[in-house]
Design an enzyme around this catalytic site. Structure first.
Site, PDB file in Angstrom:
ATOM      1  N   ARG A  59       1.079  14.130 -12.641  1.00  0.00           N
ATOM      2  CA  ARG A  59       0.365  13.071 -11.907  1.00  0.00           C
ATOM      3  C   ARG A  59      -0.388  13.608 -10.694  1.00  0.00           C
ATOM      4  O   ARG A  59      -1.216  12.901 -10.123  1.00  0.00           O
ATOM      5  CB  ARG A  59       1.328  11.928 -11.544  1.00  0.00           C
ATOM      6  CG  ARG A  59       1.730  11.102 -12.769  1.00  0.00           C
ATOM      7  CD  ARG A  59       2.645   9.968 -12.397  1.00  0.00           C
ATOM      8  NE  ARG A  59       3.873  10.413 -11.788  1.00  0.00           N
ATOM      9  CZ  ARG A  59       4.942  10.854 -12.469  1.00  0.00           C
ATOM     10  NH1 ARG A  59       4.918  10.875 -13.791  1.00  0.00           N
ATOM     11  NH2 ARG A  59       6.015  11.247 -11.838  1.00  0.00           N
ATOM     12  N   GLU A  96      19.173  18.100  -9.722  1.00  0.00           N
ATOM     13  CA  GLU A  96      20.512  17.532  -9.556  1.00  0.00           C
ATOM     14  C   GLU A  96      21.479  18.223 -10.531  1.00  0.00           C
ATOM     15  O   GLU A  96      22.587  18.612 -10.171  1.00  0.00           O
ATOM     16  CB  GLU A  96      20.437  16.030  -9.821  1.00  0.00           C
ATOM     17  CG  GLU A  96      21.615  15.273  -9.267  1.00  0.00           C
ATOM     18  CD  GLU A  96      21.460  13.789  -9.532  1.00  0.00           C
ATOM     19  OE1 GLU A  96      20.383  13.361  -9.980  1.00  0.00           O
ATOM     20  OE2 GLU A  96      22.452  13.067  -9.295  1.00  0.00           O
TER      21      GLU A  96
HETATM   22  P1  AMP Z   1      10.901  15.997  -5.952  1.00  0.00           P
HETATM   23  O1  AMP Z   1      10.926  17.428  -6.405  1.00  0.00           O
HETATM   24  O2  AMP Z   1      12.235  15.362  -5.944  1.00  0.00           O
HETATM   25  O3  AMP Z   1      10.171  15.845  -4.624  1.00  0.00           O
HETATM   26  O4  AMP Z   1      10.118  15.177  -7.036  1.00  0.00           O
HETATM   27  C1  AMP Z   1       8.761  15.198  -7.064  1.00  0.00           C
HETATM   28  C2  AMP Z   1       8.191  15.040  -8.442  1.00  0.00           C
HETATM   29  O5  AMP Z   1       8.881  14.073  -9.216  1.00  0.00           O
HETATM   30  C3  AMP Z   1       6.763  14.578  -8.338  1.00  0.00           C
HETATM   31  O6  AMP Z   1       6.001  15.323  -9.259  1.00  0.00           O
HETATM   32  C4  AMP Z   1       6.794  13.104  -8.663  1.00  0.00           C
HETATM   33  O7  AMP Z   1       5.733  12.791  -9.504  1.00  0.00           O
HETATM   34  C5  AMP Z   1       8.118  12.886  -9.363  1.00  0.00           C
HETATM   35  N1  AMP Z   1       8.920  11.800  -8.762  1.00  0.00           N
HETATM   36  C6  AMP Z   1      10.087  11.933  -8.106  1.00  0.00           C
HETATM   37  N2  AMP Z   1      10.594  10.766  -7.740  1.00  0.00           N
HETATM   38  C7  AMP Z   1       9.727   9.832  -8.146  1.00  0.00           C
HETATM   39  C8  AMP Z   1       9.676   8.392  -8.055  1.00  0.00           C
HETATM   40  N3  AMP Z   1      10.634   7.684  -7.468  1.00  0.00           N
HETATM   41  N4  AMP Z   1       8.615   7.760  -8.576  1.00  0.00           N
HETATM   42  C9  AMP Z   1       7.628   8.474  -9.181  1.00  0.00           C
HETATM   43  N5  AMP Z   1       7.617   9.807  -9.313  1.00  0.00           N
HETATM   44  C10 AMP Z   1       8.653  10.494  -8.805  1.00  0.00           C
END
Ligand code: AMP
Length: 171
Positions: A59, A96
């Site tokens: 995205r 996780e």
């Molecule tokens: P993180 O590594 O936990 O910061 O997760 C980031 C990635 O996961 C990004 O590429 C986001 O597109 C996706 N992502 C994580 N949490 C969400 C959420 N609640 N809603 C949409 N996309 C998420």
């Protein structure tokens, strides 16, 4: 006039129970909303010169390419393993449960280039941190990490606290 927030759809328990997914599909379907969001992201960057915009699969590709075009910069996709056809560098990061890996073409960034990293959502920050490491491996200069949304309760900003982190919306 509708705000950007209006176009973000909350989906409860996707992709797993307990996750509130921030869906940008309604935003992408509306050209006025896309323009609004693109301008808000550009405002965060200001007049700073950017050579490459790095978009995170998948995205981060939508606004990443639009930003690159507007900024007169090149676009670089960061992808899941095995998707990029040329020589790659890779970085693994903790999830996780288990680990995940991201890849970038080894010639995507030239030493000293000014880089903007972009994704739709900053959650725990693990993904963005891994992408920062990929850019650092190629000796790119990370000017900003920008997101449409950041989920403050997950403290993702702390993982990339050494960089300028900006988001259009905060939850
Ligand atoms: P993180 O590594 O936990 O910061 O997760 C980031 C990635 O996961 C990004 O590429 C986001 O597109 C996706 N992502 C994580 N949490 C969400 C959420 N609640 N809603 C949409 N996309 C998420």
């Amino acid at each position: 006039m509708k705000t950007i927030e209006h176009y973000i759809r909350d989906i409860q328990d996707f992709p797993k129970p307990g996750i509130l997914f921030k869906d940008i599909a309604p935003l992408l379907q509306d050209p006025e909303a896309v323009e609004l969001c693109l301008n808000a992201l550009l405002d965060k960057i200001g007049d700073t010169k950017i050579d490459k915009v790095v978009g995170i699969e998948s995205r981060g590709f939508f606004f990443g390419t639009l930003l690159a075009q507007k900024l007169g910069a090149g676009f670089v996709p960061v992808r899941k393993p095995g998707k990029l056809p040329f020589k790659t560098i890779s970085e693994s990061y903790a999830l996780e449960y288990g680990t995940d890996t991201l890849e970038m073409h080894e010639d995507a960034i030239v030493k000293g280039e000014r880089v903007l990293i972009h994704d739709d959502v900053l959650a725990t920050g693990g993904t963005a941190e891994a992408v920062c490491k990929l850019v650092e491996k190629l000796e790119g200069n990370i000017v900003q990490c920008n997101f449409i949304m950041q989920l403050n309760f997950l403290n993702g900003k702390e993982k990339i606290s050494g960089y300028d982190v900006k988001s259009v919306l905060e939850y």
